[in-house]
Scaffold this motif. Structure first.
Motif, PDB file in Angstrom:
ATOM      1  N   GLY A  62      17.135  10.847  18.598  1.00  0.00           N
ATOM      2  CA  GLY A  62      17.670  11.702  19.647  1.00  0.00           C
ATOM      3  C   GLY A  62      16.759  11.850  20.856  1.00  0.00           C
ATOM      4  O   GLY A  62      16.929  12.768  21.654  1.00  0.00           O
ATOM      5  N   ASP A  92      16.568   9.770  23.304  1.00  0.00           N
ATOM      6  CA  ASP A  92      17.174   9.168  24.485  1.00  0.00           C
ATOM      7  C   ASP A  92      17.952  10.199  25.296  1.00  0.00           C
ATOM      8  O   ASP A  92      18.466   9.909  26.371  1.00  0.00           O
ATOM      9  CB  ASP A  92      18.086   8.016  24.099  1.00  0.00           C
ATOM     10  CG  ASP A  92      19.203   8.423  23.143  1.00  0.00           C
ATOM     11  OD1 ASP A  92      19.087   9.485  22.506  1.00  0.00           O
ATOM     12  OD2 ASP A  92      20.167   7.665  23.033  1.00  0.00           O
ATOM     13  N   LEU A  93      18.011  11.420  24.808  1.00  0.00           N
ATOM     14  CA  LEU A  93      18.733  12.475  25.501  1.00  0.00           C
ATOM     15  C   LEU A  93      17.914  13.111  26.610  1.00  0.00           C
ATOM     16  O   LEU A  93      18.448  13.862  27.423  1.00  0.00           O
ATOM     17  CB  LEU A  93      19.159  13.566  24.496  1.00  0.00           C
ATOM     18  CG  LEU A  93      20.010  13.073  23.313  1.00  0.00           C
ATOM     19  CD1 LEU A  93      20.233  14.209  22.330  1.00  0.00           C
ATOM     20  CD2 LEU A  93      21.328  12.521  23.824  1.00  0.00           C
ATOM     21  N   ARG A 146      14.291   5.542  19.878  1.00  0.00           N
ATOM     22  CA  ARG A 146      14.600   6.704  20.707  1.00  0.00           C
ATOM     23  C   ARG A 146      15.996   7.234  20.391  1.00  0.00           C
ATOM     24  O   ARG A 146      16.196   8.444  20.250  1.00  0.00           O
ATOM     25  CB  ARG A 146      14.483   6.345  22.190  1.00  0.00           C
ATOM     26  CG  ARG A 146      13.037   6.086  22.613  1.00  0.00           C
ATOM     27  CD  ARG A 146      12.947   5.604  24.060  1.00  0.00           C
ATOM     28  NE  ARG A 146      13.521   6.544  25.005  1.00  0.00           N
ATOM     29  CZ  ARG A 146      12.911   7.635  25.494  1.00  0.00           C
ATOM     30  NH1 ARG A 146      11.672   7.889  25.125  1.00  0.00           N
ATOM     31  NH2 ARG A 146      13.508   8.418  26.348  1.00  0.00           N
ATOM     32  N   SER A 147      16.957   6.338  20.245  1.00  0.00           N
ATOM     33  CA  SER A 147      18.330   6.758  19.931  1.00  0.00           C
ATOM     34  C   SER A 147      18.430   7.387  18.554  1.00  0.00           C
ATOM     35  O   SER A 147      19.085   8.419  18.377  1.00  0.00           O
ATOM     36  CB  SER A 147      19.287   5.546  19.999  1.00  0.00           C
ATOM     37  OG  SER A 147      19.377   5.084  21.314  1.00  0.00           O
TER      38      SER A 147
END
Length: 83
Positions: A79, A81-82, A75-76
């Protein structure tokens, strides 16, 4: 169609060697960064995991914790996780 070569070399039960080496070669659509090849290597590695071995070694909880870490890292990296 691409022609990547992924090599996964693992240790040996006979020698007690536990190192793992991963090599991926191929044409990248991102020649400087090669992220597309990294993703292919990650997917190949994930597809090689057999959860039954975690159960056989009685460390299935570690396997599930690793799965959560993989999801969070993915996810990080993309992107996601935003949101």
């Amino acid at each position: 169609m691409s022609n990547e070569v992924l090599t996964i070399s693992t240790g040996s039960i006979e020698t007690g060697e536990t190192d793992v080496k991963v090599t991926i070669e191929g044409d990248s659509e991102m020649p400087f960064w090669n992220h597309d090849l990294k993703v292919k290597a990650i997917l190949a590695l994930l597809n090689s995991i057999d959860i039954k071995h975690y159960y056989e070694d009685n460390i299935q909880d570690k396997g599930f914790e690793s799965a959560k870490e993989i999801i969070n890292s993915t996810r990080s990296a993309f992107g996601l996780d935003l949101f």
